[in-house]
Design a protein around this motif. Structure first.
Motif, PDB file in Angstrom:
ATOM      1  N   ILE A 188      34.088   7.406  36.461  1.00  0.00           N
ATOM      2  CA  ILE A 188      33.626   8.455  35.551  1.00  0.00           C
ATOM      3  C   ILE A 188      32.673   9.382  36.297  1.00  0.00           C
ATOM      4  O   ILE A 188      31.867   8.933  37.119  1.00  0.00           O
ATOM      5  CB  ILE A 188      32.939   7.850  34.309  1.00  0.00           C
ATOM      6  CG1 ILE A 188      33.969   7.051  33.493  1.00  0.00           C
ATOM      7  CG2 ILE A 188      32.308   8.924  33.435  1.00  0.00           C
ATOM      8  CD1 ILE A 188      33.378   6.337  32.298  1.00  0.00           C
ATOM      9  N   VAL A 231      31.844  15.337  30.849  1.00  0.00           N
ATOM     10  CA  VAL A 231      32.092  13.988  31.359  1.00  0.00           C
ATOM     11  C   VAL A 231      33.590  13.820  31.571  1.00  0.00           C
ATOM     12  O   VAL A 231      34.393  14.200  30.700  1.00  0.00           O
ATOM     13  CB  VAL A 231      31.566  12.914  30.397  1.00  0.00           C
ATOM     14  CG1 VAL A 231      31.634  11.532  31.046  1.00  0.00           C
ATOM     15  CG2 VAL A 231      30.131  13.220  29.964  1.00  0.00           C
ATOM     16  N   ARG A 233      36.774  11.230  32.997  1.00  0.00           N
ATOM     17  CA  ARG A 233      37.312   9.948  33.450  1.00  0.00           C
ATOM     18  C   ARG A 233      38.430  10.247  34.445  1.00  0.00           C
ATOM     19  O   ARG A 233      39.520  10.656  34.084  1.00  0.00           O
ATOM     20  CB  ARG A 233      37.851   9.178  32.243  1.00  0.00           C
ATOM     21  CG  ARG A 233      38.551   7.879  32.547  1.00  0.00           C
ATOM     22  CD  ARG A 233      39.029   7.268  31.228  1.00  0.00           C
ATOM     23  NE  ARG A 233      40.098   6.318  31.444  1.00  0.00           N
ATOM     24  CZ  ARG A 233      40.817   5.776  30.461  1.00  0.00           C
ATOM     25  NH1 ARG A 233      40.568   6.108  29.201  1.00  0.00           N
ATOM     26  NH2 ARG A 233      41.778   4.920  30.734  1.00  0.00           N
ATOM     27  N   ARG A 363      36.071   3.218  28.781  1.00  0.00           N
ATOM     28  CA  ARG A 363      37.383   3.856  28.660  1.00  0.00           C
ATOM     29  C   ARG A 363      37.787   4.046  27.197  1.00  0.00           C
ATOM     30  O   ARG A 363      38.446   5.019  26.845  1.00  0.00           O
ATOM     31  CB  ARG A 363      38.432   3.043  29.422  1.00  0.00           C
ATOM     32  CG  ARG A 363      38.325   3.191  30.943  1.00  0.00           C
ATOM     33  CD  ARG A 363      39.531   2.624  31.651  1.00  0.00           C
ATOM     34  NE  ARG A 363      39.533   1.175  31.679  1.00  0.00           N
ATOM     35  CZ  ARG A 363      38.959   0.453  32.644  1.00  0.00           C
ATOM     36  NH1 ARG A 363      38.337   1.065  33.648  1.00  0.00           N
ATOM     37  NH2 ARG A 363      39.008  -0.861  32.627  1.00  0.00           N
ATOM     38  N   MET A 366      36.448   7.201  26.027  1.00  0.00           N
ATOM     39  CA  MET A 366      36.992   8.388  26.686  1.00  0.00           C
ATOM     40  C   MET A 366      38.515   8.294  26.683  1.00  0.00           C
ATOM     41  O   MET A 366      39.153   8.112  27.722  1.00  0.00           O
ATOM     42  CB  MET A 366      36.432   8.507  28.104  1.00  0.00           C
ATOM     43  CG  MET A 366      34.910   8.594  28.153  1.00  0.00           C
ATOM     44  SD  MET A 366      34.289   9.016  29.783  1.00  0.00           S
ATOM     45  CE  MET A 366      34.889  10.695  29.944  1.00  0.00           C
TER      46      MET A 366
END
Length: 416
Positions: A188, A231, A233, A363, A366
């Motif tokens: 991330i 942000v 991933r 996870r 996201m």
């Protein structure tokens, strides 16, 4: 050891004038030692995004006699809302202000990093020598001393060198075996900056999820400014390398990854260009088997960065400084024992706060698809309707640091 104890004071060099470095200076000078803090930036780094205090970190600040000063600078953030593309809240988790149990996503003690840095500086500047615009470029040591070589070509002799120089610590690199990677990665990445505040920016932090593992957070800390967090991933070489490129290239990267995200993305990307600061980082933890070598020791993020997702980064730095200074003050004539005790006492706490970060749970927060985002928001909305987050926080017997107890005060303070 306290001032006037009759024990020989140590000459201690702290590399890094951030929160952990200044907290160390606070306790070490009260232990009677001569402390010099060198900071590579030309002035106090009183900038950065919003941070918080939790668990043992609150107690650490209280013992310094600074909790009232912190309360006077708190950011008004009432909770966290999960919103849709139109900015409508689908679920909202409020802060736990009961004074009992566990902090929620928003802490009772939210403060701007710069304000906390200034509070610590005001509490230490009369007893600590601060040197700005200079860094430790290298050092050598023997059983009696450590000689530090500075970026301006000068050198200095000290009894102890403390590396409080952050997640990318140069001091840590010098004491660990060559080739050892201290970073534990979660895949991330994060960037944050400020934009002008507008009327719709409330005291509730907005969290907006976008398919392909993206997230935008908006939080407003004063009447004129709003913080923006992007942000991402992503596990790619480009994402890991981008944080070491020029700021212009970093901003291009983040704009390209989020340009189609909707909501207020266009406003945020435009505001990126004129923000007073911009910071891009990979979300990592620092995990090493040792925090010291001879007369050199690590503190704060340099030793045990827990990552923003632990919620305990700032608190961990304050607690670590409390423990390290306490052991040095109690064993000034026996640094090997002091540093060994530092590791022994603090390691369980660090393991606890680092263990709070679960990549699988990250996870879930996201999601990669809109269907998964809808499912997350529906589940969170139901939990909020049933008051689950509030009840879980209030009834919890411990905060994120677990039941680990902060040791006795490192030195006497004016508050006790």
């Amino acid at each position: 050891m306290t001032k006037g104890s009759g024990k020989q004071p140590l000459r201690i060099l702290v590399a890094g004038g951030g929160i952990a470095g200044q907290a160390l200076a606070f306790w070490l000078t009260r232990g009677g030692h001569r402390v010099t803090v060198v900071e590579r930036f030309p002035a106090l780094r009183a900038a950065g995004a919003q941070v918080d205090l939790r668990g043992q970190g609150i107690e650490a600040v209280k013992r310094m006699g600074l909790l009232d000063a912190v309360r006077g600078k708190l950011v008004d953030e009432a909770g966290v809302a999960f919103i849709d593309v139109h900015g409508k809240a689908k679920a909202t988790i409020m802060a736990n202000t009961s004074g009992k149990g566990r902090q929620t996503l928003t802490s009772e003690y939210e403060i701007m990093r710069g304000d906390l840095v200034r509070i610590l500086h005001d509490a230490t500047r009369d007893d600590t020598e601060y040197v700005f615009g200079k860094s430790v470029d290298g050092f050598e040591q023997d059983t009696h001393k450590v000689v530090a070589h500075f970026s301006d070509g000068s050198s200095g002799e000290f009894d102890l060198l403390v590396g409080a120089d952050g997640q990318g610590s140069r001091i840590r690199r010098a004491i660990l075996p060559e080739g050892l990677d201290p970073y534990w990665r979660v895949g991330i990445h994060m960037a944050y900056w400020f934009v002008p505040r507008i009327a719709s920016d409330s005291n509730i932090r907005d969290t907006y999820m976008i398919p392909r593992g993206r997230q935008i957070m908006r939080r407003s800390h004063n009447p004129t400014e709003t913080q923006v967090y992007f942000v991402l991933r992503e596990e790619s070489e480009e994402a890991s390398a981008i944080h070491r490129t020029p700021v212009e290239r970093q901003q291009e990267f983040w704009a390209s990854r989020f340009r189609d995200a909707g909501w207020q993305t266009e406003r945020f990307i435009e505001g990126m260009k004129t923000s007073p600061f911009f910071y891009s980082q990979e979300v990592v933890q620092v995990r090493t088997d040792t925090w010291s070598k001879g007369r050199v020791v690590l503190a704060g993020d340099a030793a045990h960065c827990a990552s923003p997702y632990s919620g305990m980064g700032i608190s961990g730095g304050l607690v670590g400084a409390h423990v390290l200074a306490g052991e040095i003050n109690r064993h000034p004539g026996d640094l090997p024992t002091a540093l060994a005790n530092y590791d022994r006492v603090l390691r369980p706490f660090v393991n606890e706060i680092q263990g709070e970060v679960n990549p699988r749970l990250l996870r879930l927060g996201m999601p990669m698809t809109q269907r998964a985002i809808d499912a997350f928001q529906a589940t969170t909305a139901l939990a909020c309707f049933l008051h689950v987050p509030d009840l879980a926080a209030r009834l919890s017997k411990e905060d994120r640091g677990g039941n680990w107890q902060l040791p006795e005060n490192p030195a006497r303070t004016s508050t006790g």
